[in-house]
Design an enzyme around this catalytic site. Structure first.
Site, PDB file in Angstrom:
ATOM      1  N   ALA A 157    -120.013 -13.757  41.589  1.00  0.00           N
ATOM      2  CA  ALA A 157    -119.778 -12.470  42.247  1.00  0.00           C
ATOM      3  C   ALA A 157    -118.474 -11.853  41.758  1.00  0.00           C
ATOM      4  O   ALA A 157    -118.403 -10.646  41.487  1.00  0.00           O
ATOM      5  CB  ALA A 157    -119.750 -12.634  43.763  1.00  0.00           C
ATOM      6  N   TYR A 158    -117.443 -12.664  41.632  1.00  0.00           N
ATOM      7  CA  TYR A 158    -116.152 -12.171  41.152  1.00  0.00           C
ATOM      8  C   TYR A 158    -116.279 -11.631  39.734  1.00  0.00           C
ATOM      9  O   TYR A 158    -115.791 -10.535  39.414  1.00  0.00           O
ATOM     10  CB  TYR A 158    -115.127 -13.302  41.203  1.00  0.00           C
ATOM     11  CG  TYR A 158    -113.728 -12.904  40.796  1.00  0.00           C
ATOM     12  CD1 TYR A 158    -112.862 -12.309  41.703  1.00  0.00           C
ATOM     13  CD2 TYR A 158    -113.266 -13.138  39.499  1.00  0.00           C
ATOM     14  CE1 TYR A 158    -111.570 -11.950  41.339  1.00  0.00           C
ATOM     15  CE2 TYR A 158    -111.984 -12.787  39.130  1.00  0.00           C
ATOM     16  CZ  TYR A 158    -111.144 -12.186  40.047  1.00  0.00           C
ATOM     17  OH  TYR A 158    -109.870 -11.825  39.669  1.00  0.00           O
ATOM     18  N   THR A 159    -116.978 -12.386  38.871  1.00  0.00           N
ATOM     19  CA  THR A 159    -117.164 -11.933  37.491  1.00  0.00           C
ATOM     20  C   THR A 159    -117.932 -10.621  37.443  1.00  0.00           C
ATOM     21  O   THR A 159    -117.578  -9.695  36.702  1.00  0.00           O
ATOM     22  CB  THR A 159    -117.900 -13.005  36.680  1.00  0.00           C
ATOM     23  OG1 THR A 159    -117.122 -14.199  36.673  1.00  0.00           O
ATOM     24  CG2 THR A 159    -118.133 -12.550  35.253  1.00  0.00           C
ATOM     25  N   SER A 161    -118.123  -8.359  39.756  1.00  0.00           N
ATOM     26  CA  SER A 161    -117.306  -7.266  40.298  1.00  0.00           C
ATOM     27  C   SER A 161    -116.246  -6.810  39.300  1.00  0.00           C
ATOM     28  O   SER A 161    -116.008  -5.603  39.132  1.00  0.00           O
ATOM     29  CB  SER A 161    -116.644  -7.693  41.612  1.00  0.00           C
ATOM     30  OG  SER A 161    -115.651  -8.686  41.403  1.00  0.00           O
ATOM     31  N   LYS A 162    -115.605  -7.756  38.627  1.00  0.00           N
ATOM     32  CA  LYS A 162    -114.549  -7.389  37.681  1.00  0.00           C
ATOM     33  C   LYS A 162    -115.123  -6.796  36.390  1.00  0.00           C
ATOM     34  O   LYS A 162    -114.498  -5.924  35.771  1.00  0.00           O
ATOM     35  CB  LYS A 162    -113.665  -8.601  37.378  1.00  0.00           C
ATOM     36  CG  LYS A 162    -112.869  -9.089  38.581  1.00  0.00           C
ATOM     37  CD  LYS A 162    -111.906  -8.035  39.118  1.00  0.00           C
ATOM     38  CE  LYS A 162    -111.035  -8.584  40.227  1.00  0.00           C
ATOM     39  NZ  LYS A 162    -110.026  -7.606  40.713  1.00  0.00           N
TER      40      LYS A 162
END
Length: 253
Positions: A157-159, A161-162
């Site tokens: 999810a972080y990847t 989003s970024k």
């Protein structure tokens, strides 16, 4: 040359300003002359570290609280910011991370991280950026990540989003550059903050990370200061749609 980096008379909104990278960014902008509107979910009304630093630089400080995971609260924040008067600089730094293997990365983790790291950033940029467009001037800076370029491990999810922020940076720049609004992003490398505590606490992973960084050390929040001031200042008036790595050389290896 000094005037290229002078932010006197300007007002900057910095989300995630209570600690870590956001605190360093707010401090740097204040030291360059900007008044600061600091935003964080738990920011103290008075007496915070960021307020102390901004006032020590001789600049005005306003504290606002907002939960970036709550879309309604983000809209409320945008209205409160609009009521303060013209905003010259928006630093979309607030963010979160969730670590779990992709096969067990639940919908709740995915939705929360995407809301905080991407959707709230777009809403604030749209609402504050609209007024910048009306005035024909403004600077918007996103905090991206090395995972705007790479896949990472156990942070899908972080990847996502970024990586999305990198695309959003380019999309907004394409529309807004001709109207005097610069949209860019900074991609910090591995910086010693709360978000990387788990990595630094893992001896094998922490050692492997440092071994891959040409600079030979973890980054510090203050390492982001120069890039922040550059992208907020007149020095970057012809810089649009970039994602600037500040990573000790990680991506070059």
């Amino acid at each position: 040359m000094t005037g290229l980096f002078d932010l006197s008379g300007r007002t900057a909104v910095v989300t995630g300003a209570r600690r870590g990278i956001g605190l360093a960014m707010a401090t740097a902008l204040a030291e360059a002359g900007a008044d600061i509107v600091g935003v964080s979910a738990r920011l103290e009304a008075t007496g915070s570290e960021v307020e102390r630093r901004v006032r020590a630089a001789g600049r005005r400080f306003t504290a606002l609280r907002a939960d970036l995971a709550d879309r309604g609260d983000v809209h409320r924040l945008a209205r409160e910011v609009a009521a303060l008067g013209p905003i010259d600089i928006l630093v979309n730094n607030g963010g979160t991370i969730a670590r779990a293997p992709a096969a067990s990365h639940g919908d709740d983790l995915w939705d929360h991280v995407l809301e905080v790291n991407l959707s709230s950033q777009f809403v604030l940029s749209r609402e504050i950026g609209r007024r910048m467009l009306d005035r024909g001037h403004g600077k918007i800076i996103f905090t991206a990540s090395l995972l705007s370029f790479q896949g990472g491990i156990t942070v899908p999810a972080y990847t996502a989003s970024k990586s999305g922020l990198a695309g959003l940076t380019k999309a907004l720049a394409n529309e807004w550059a001709a109207h005097g609004v610069n949209v860019n992003a900074i991609a910090p490398g591995y910086v010693a903050t709360d978000n990387t505590q788990a990595l630094r606490d893992d001896p094998a992973r922490g050692q492997a990370i440092v071994a891959r960084i040409p600079a030979g050390r973890w980054g510090r929040p203050d390492d982001l200061a120069g890039a922040t001031v550059f992208l907020a200042a007149p020095a970057s008036d012809y810089v649009n749609g970039i994602v600037l790595p500040v990573d000790g050389g990680w991506l070059g290896r």
